[in-house]
Design a protein around this motif. Sequence first.
Motif, PDB file in Angstrom:
ATOM      1  N   UNK A 162       0.846  -1.192   0.000  1.00  0.00           N
ATOM      2  CA  UNK A 162       0.000   0.000   0.000  1.00  0.00           C
ATOM      3  C   UNK A 162       0.880   1.240   0.000  1.00  0.00           C
ATOM      4  N   UNK A 163       0.637   2.148  -0.954  1.00  0.00           N
ATOM      5  CA  UNK A 163       1.324   3.438  -1.017  1.00  0.00           C
ATOM      6  C   UNK A 163       0.448   4.468  -0.309  1.00  0.00           C
ATOM      7  N   UNK A 164       0.874   4.888   0.867  1.00  0.00           N
ATOM      8  CA  UNK A 164       0.104   5.832   1.672  1.00  0.00           C
ATOM      9  C   UNK A 164      -0.087   7.155   0.935  1.00  0.00           C
ATOM     10  N   UNK A 165       0.932   7.614   0.247  1.00  0.00           N
ATOM     11  CA  UNK A 165       0.925   8.921  -0.404  1.00  0.00           C
ATOM     12  C   UNK A 165      -0.019   9.004  -1.602  1.00  0.00           C
ATOM     13  N   UNK A 166      -0.362   7.867  -2.221  1.00  0.00           N
ATOM     14  CA  UNK A 166      -1.266   7.883  -3.381  1.00  0.00           C
ATOM     15  C   UNK A 166      -2.555   7.102  -3.131  1.00  0.00           C
ATOM     16  N   UNK A 167      -2.588   6.296  -2.083  1.00  0.00           N
ATOM     17  CA  UNK A 167      -3.764   5.477  -1.788  1.00  0.00           C
ATOM     18  C   UNK A 167      -3.838   4.198  -2.604  1.00  0.00           C
ATOM     19  N   UNK A 168      -2.815   3.897  -3.406  1.00  0.00           N
ATOM     20  CA  UNK A 168      -2.825   2.704  -4.256  1.00  0.00           C
ATOM     21  C   UNK A 168      -2.399   1.469  -3.459  1.00  0.00           C
ATOM     22  N   UNK A 169      -2.948   0.315  -3.836  1.00  0.00           N
ATOM     23  CA  UNK A 169      -2.554  -0.968  -3.270  1.00  0.00           C
ATOM     24  C   UNK A 169      -2.281  -1.923  -4.425  1.00  0.00           C
ATOM     25  N   UNK A 170      -1.164  -2.653  -4.320  1.00  0.00           N
ATOM     26  CA  UNK A 170      -0.725  -3.555  -5.382  1.00  0.00           C
ATOM     27  C   UNK A 170      -0.565  -4.972  -4.854  1.00  0.00           C
ATOM     28  N   UNK A 171      -0.922  -5.955  -5.659  1.00  0.00           N
ATOM     29  CA  UNK A 171      -0.590  -7.338  -5.390  1.00  0.00           C
ATOM     30  C   UNK A 171       0.848  -7.584  -5.835  1.00  0.00           C
ATOM     31  N   UNK A 172       1.347  -8.784  -5.610  1.00  0.00           N
ATOM     32  CA  UNK A 172       2.746  -9.100  -5.895  1.00  0.00           C
ATOM     33  C   UNK A 172       3.117  -8.856  -7.353  1.00  0.00           C
ATOM     34  N   UNK A 173       2.348  -9.403  -8.271  1.00  0.00           N
ATOM     35  CA  UNK A 173       2.691  -9.298  -9.689  1.00  0.00           C
ATOM     36  C   UNK A 173       2.699  -7.839 -10.159  1.00  0.00           C
ATOM     37  N   UNK A 174       1.693  -7.072  -9.758  1.00  0.00           N
ATOM     38  CA  UNK A 174       1.609  -5.669 -10.162  1.00  0.00           C
ATOM     39  C   UNK A 174       2.735  -4.851  -9.545  1.00  0.00           C
ATOM     40  N   UNK A 175       3.099  -5.159  -8.293  1.00  0.00           N
ATOM     41  CA  UNK A 175       4.160  -4.408  -7.622  1.00  0.00           C
ATOM     42  C   UNK A 175       5.527  -4.703  -8.240  1.00  0.00           C
ATOM     43  N   UNK A 176       5.774  -5.953  -8.587  1.00  0.00           N
ATOM     44  CA  UNK A 176       7.035  -6.303  -9.263  1.00  0.00           C
ATOM     45  C   UNK A 176       7.107  -5.585 -10.608  1.00  0.00           C
ATOM     46  N   UNK A 177       6.023  -5.605 -11.360  1.00  0.00           N
ATOM     47  CA  UNK A 177       5.986  -4.943 -12.672  1.00  0.00           C
ATOM     48  C   UNK A 177       6.198  -3.427 -12.515  1.00  0.00           C
ATOM     49  N   UNK A 178       5.557  -2.820 -11.528  1.00  0.00           N
ATOM     50  CA  UNK A 178       5.725  -1.387 -11.281  1.00  0.00           C
ATOM     51  C   UNK A 178       7.193  -1.045 -11.048  1.00  0.00           C
ATOM     52  N   UNK A 179       7.865  -1.827 -10.237  1.00  0.00           N
ATOM     53  CA  UNK A 179       9.281  -1.584  -9.967  1.00  0.00           C
ATOM     54  C   UNK A 179      10.141  -1.807 -11.201  1.00  0.00           C
ATOM     55  N   UNK A 180       9.907  -2.891 -11.898  1.00  0.00           N
ATOM     56  CA  UNK A 180      10.717  -3.232 -13.071  1.00  0.00           C
ATOM     57  C   UNK A 180      10.550  -2.217 -14.199  1.00  0.00           C
ATOM     58  N   UNK A 181       9.372  -1.639 -14.310  1.00  0.00           N
ATOM     59  CA  UNK A 181       9.091  -0.717 -15.410  1.00  0.00           C
ATOM     60  C   UNK A 181       9.203   0.746 -15.031  1.00  0.00           C
ATOM     61  N   UNK A 182       9.640   1.036 -13.777  1.00  0.00           N
ATOM     62  CA  UNK A 182       9.709   2.437 -13.346  1.00  0.00           C
ATOM     63  C   UNK A 182      10.712   3.180 -14.223  1.00  0.00           C
ATOM     64  N   UNK A 183      10.283   4.262 -14.868  1.00  0.00           N
ATOM     65  CA  UNK A 183      11.161   4.954 -15.826  1.00  0.00           C
ATOM     66  C   UNK A 183      12.407   5.561 -15.168  1.00  0.00           C
ATOM     67  N   UNK A 184      13.558   5.188 -15.688  1.00  0.00           N
ATOM     68  CA  UNK A 184      14.815   5.790 -15.248  1.00  0.00           C
ATOM     69  C   UNK A 184      15.343   5.340 -13.909  1.00  0.00           C
ATOM     70  N   UNK A 185      14.727   4.320 -13.302  1.00  0.00           N
ATOM     71  CA  UNK A 185      15.166   3.879 -11.973  1.00  0.00           C
ATOM     72  C   UNK A 185      16.662   3.582 -11.965  1.00  0.00           C
ATOM     73  N   UNK A 186      17.348   4.077 -10.930  1.00  0.00           N
ATOM     74  CA  UNK A 186      18.783   3.879 -10.787  1.00  0.00           C
ATOM     75  C   UNK A 186      19.118   3.016  -9.564  1.00  0.00           C
ATOM     76  N   UNK A 187      18.900   3.576  -8.354  1.00  0.00           N
ATOM     77  CA  UNK A 187      19.352   2.898  -7.137  1.00  0.00           C
ATOM     78  C   UNK A 187      18.322   2.953  -6.018  1.00  0.00           C
ATOM     79  N   UNK A 188      18.408   1.949  -5.147  1.00  0.00           N
ATOM     80  CA  UNK A 188      17.556   1.780  -3.974  1.00  0.00           C
ATOM     81  C   UNK A 188      18.507   1.491  -2.817  1.00  0.00           C
TER      82      UNK A 188
END
Length: 122
Positions: free
Chosen positions: A33-59
């Motif tokens: 759950x992202x508190x700042x946007x109110x969105x909630x993701x299941x595992x598959x959607x959350x993995x895809x969101x991270x993998x496809x995040x534009x320009x992601x560099x480091x965590x």
Amino acid sequence: MTAQRLLRALTEVIDSHNWAALPGLLHEEFSCHYVHTGETFGAQAWVRLNAEYPGFQHFILRDCVADGDRAVGRFHVTALGEKGLQHFEVASFITVRDELIVNMIEVWTDVDEVAPAGTRPG
């Protein structure tokens, strides 16, 4: 795996962009759950969101506190955007079940934000 070790493993997997390994850290009932946007993701959607995040560099994990099946981490995240390198801070709260992350709550902020006038001490 303990909550602290899972949070550190999550850090390594995401920072190295090892998206194929990310689902292996998540429970079948995982939700984020992202508190700042109110969105909630299941595992598959959350993995895809991270993998496809534009320009992601480091965590980068800056701090970790854990107790039992819970852990919280403070992270610095960078991504390349239209205006160059962007910096974010995120607090990630995880709960572990069966040695996998079953629940995550994240709070993100843009480091470049400026506090409103009159709110700074001094």
